[in-house]
Design a protein around this motif. Structure first.
Motif, short mmCIF file in Angstrom:
data_model
loop_
_atom_site.label_atom_id
_atom_site.label_comp_id
_atom_site.label_asym_id
_atom_site.label_seq_id
_atom_site.Cartn_x
_atom_site.Cartn_y
_atom_site.Cartn_z
N PHE A 173 41.61 34.46 52.31
CA PHE A 173 40.15 34.50 52.10
C PHE A 173 39.42 34.06 53.37
O PHE A 173 38.41 34.65 53.75
N ALA A 176 39.59 36.84 55.87
CA ALA A 176 38.68 37.92 55.48
C ALA A 176 37.24 37.52 55.83
O ALA A 176 36.45 38.33 56.33
N LEU A 184 38.49 41.51 51.00
CA LEU A 184 39.90 41.15 50.78
C LEU A 184 40.45 41.90 49.57
O LEU A 184 39.82 41.97 48.52
N THR A 185 41.66 42.45 49.73
CA THR A 185 42.36 43.07 48.61
C THR A 185 43.62 42.25 48.32
O THR A 185 44.43 42.02 49.21
N VAL A 186 43.74 41.81 47.07
CA VAL A 186 44.88 41.01 46.63
C VAL A 186 45.86 41.95 45.92
O VAL A 186 45.52 42.57 44.93
N ALA A 208 38.79 32.43 45.08
CA ALA A 208 37.62 33.26 45.39
C ALA A 208 36.32 32.49 45.21
O ALA A 208 35.34 32.73 45.93
N VAL A 214 32.84 36.50 50.31
CA VAL A 214 33.91 37.48 50.49
C VAL A 214 33.97 38.38 49.26
O VAL A 214 34.04 37.90 48.13
N TRP A 216 36.10 40.78 47.04
CA TRP A 216 37.55 40.96 46.88
C TRP A 216 37.87 41.81 45.67
O TRP A 216 37.07 41.94 44.74
N ASP A 217 39.04 42.44 45.72
CA ASP A 217 39.50 43.20 44.57
C ASP A 217 41.02 43.08 44.46
O ASP A 217 41.66 42.49 45.33
N LYS A 218 41.55 43.60 43.35
CA LYS A 218 42.98 43.50 43.09
C LYS A 218 43.58 44.90 43.06
O LYS A 218 42.94 45.84 42.60
#
Ligand code: NAD
Ligand code: MN
Length: 362
Positions: A173, A176, A184-186, A208, A214, A216-218
């Motif tokens: 994080f 990013a 950010l992609t997890v 997060a 930031v 972010w997605d999964k």
């Protein structure tokens, strides 16, 4: 004078070819900036050492390395030594012994390098993959029973801890957040793997909260290969487990043109121990001794090493040199050129030292 002690471990295959090129580039930086000095000590550890001594490095190897500011590593792997011996005998003990839990792998399409992706060039693919480097599938946990019998069983147990996942998530994080897109992609596989991987997703959501700026997605790891290939611009910073990120980053290297341009840094973010910098590729015995190993990955990891040591200007100068040389078509065969390792190295060295001439006359 800013002096850094560097332990060089060229090891096997093309490792010595690319590391000696990298050391030349470090010495070019000294000529460019007389206040900068690299005390490089080279160690002959690796598969040849193993054949003589029965071990990949001396028993007190980590003690020896501990006093250095950074480790510059080539690659391990020999046709006549099992891979698990070369890996577990040298590279992994350093990563684990020095708790280098963040493995950082920048990838972009360099100017002049052709991506196998249709109609994609520099700017379409600019990623940093953060690989969890201390646990997961490579923690060495597992066993074999009933060896050689029909009922033989082998297990490979992936270990994920709250401490381990939280610290890599926080690192990712933060990284990013430091990049312009703050994206950010997890990556997990939390549909099929419902214990450690679900914990990853939960910890990602918790961490997060500390980084509200930031986005972010999964992603599930299988779908991630699809997205990397078809929508590379939709990604920026990526975090994944030891195994998943290992695989995704080879794919990333190939999508950027070649494994020969893909660098990696094994970082102890708390700086208790030296961090280790290396190309992603292995010992590549199919091209060893031919003088055509691409040294760009090894130069780029020197960029990471200098950033880690706080030498931002020197780092940027190597990166400029890499981009200049690639853009001018001084490329090894793996990226479509005809240049030798030595020619690419000479061009990078010339770019760096010419900058000092400009600075002196300006
Ligand atoms: P590899 O990365 O050595 O080679 C894969 C392919 O990429 C080969 O065709 C090779 O010629 C090419 N390639 C790799 N680096 C290149 C470069 N700098 N310039 C031009 N072409 C390059 O992977 P492999 O063939 O699967 O493994 C060879 C050995 O390396 C094995 O023993 C493996 O265990 C070991 N290995 C070590 C590391 C490491 O030390 N970190 C990583 C991967 C593989
Ligand atoms: Mn790998």
């Amino acid at each position: 004078m800013r002096t850094y002690s560097i332990a060089a471990i060229p090891a096997d295959g093309i490792g010595p070819e690319v590391i000696s090129a990298g050391i030349e580039v470090l010495h070019a930086l000294e000529r460019q900036d007389p206040q900068l000095k690299f005390d490089v000590e080279t160690f002959d550890w690796g598969s040849d050492y193993y054949k003589q001594h029965g071990v990949m490095m001396p028993e007190d190897g980590l003690q020896t390395l501990k006093k250095f500011d950074a480790i510059y590593f080539g690659a391990v792997g020999a046709p006549d030594v099992p891979d698990h011996i070369t890996l577990w005998g040298l590279r992994l003990p350093i990563c684990q012994g020095f708790d280098q839990y963040a493995n950082v792998r920048p990838t972009k399409i360099l100017p002049g390098v052709t991506s196998p992706l249709r109609n994609r060039g520099p700017g379409d693919l600019d990623w940093v993959i953060v690989r969890e480097n201390s646990e997961g599938e490579y923690s060495g946990n597992g066993g074999r029973a009933h060896r050689g019998l029909p009922e033989e069983v082998g297990t490979e147990v992936a270990i994920f801890t709250r401490v381990g996942v939280t610290r890599i998530m926080r690192y990712a994080f933060k990284l990013a957040q430091s990049r312009p897109r703050k994206l950010l992609t997890v990556v997990t596989k939390s549909n099929a793997q419902r214990h450690g991987m679900v914990m990853w997703d939960e910890i990602a959501a918790e961490v997060a909260q500390e980084f509200p700026d930031v986005t972010w997605d999964k992603m599930l790891v299988d779908a991630m290969t699809h997205r990397m290939t078809l929508h590379p611009q939709s990604l920026d910073t990526i975090v994944a487990t030891n195994l998943h990120a290992d695989i995704l980053s080879d794919l990333a290297g190939a999508l950027a043109g070649s494994l020969g341009v893909a660098p990696t840094a094994n970082i102890d973010p708390e700086q208790r121990f030296p961090s280790m910098f290396e190309p992603i590729h292995g010992s590549a015995f199919d091209i060893t001794g031919k003088g055509i190993a691409n040294p760009i990955a090894t130069f780029w990891t020197a960029v990471q090493m200098l950033e880690h040591l706080g030498e931002r200007e020197a780092a940027a100068l190597i990166m400029d040199a890499i981009e200049y040389v690639c853009a001018n078509g001084i490329l090894t065969p793996d990226v479509g050129g005809t240049a030798k390792t030595t020619e690419v190295t000479r061009a990078v060295v010339q770019f760096i030292t010419s900058k000092s001439a400009i600075a002196e006359t300006a």
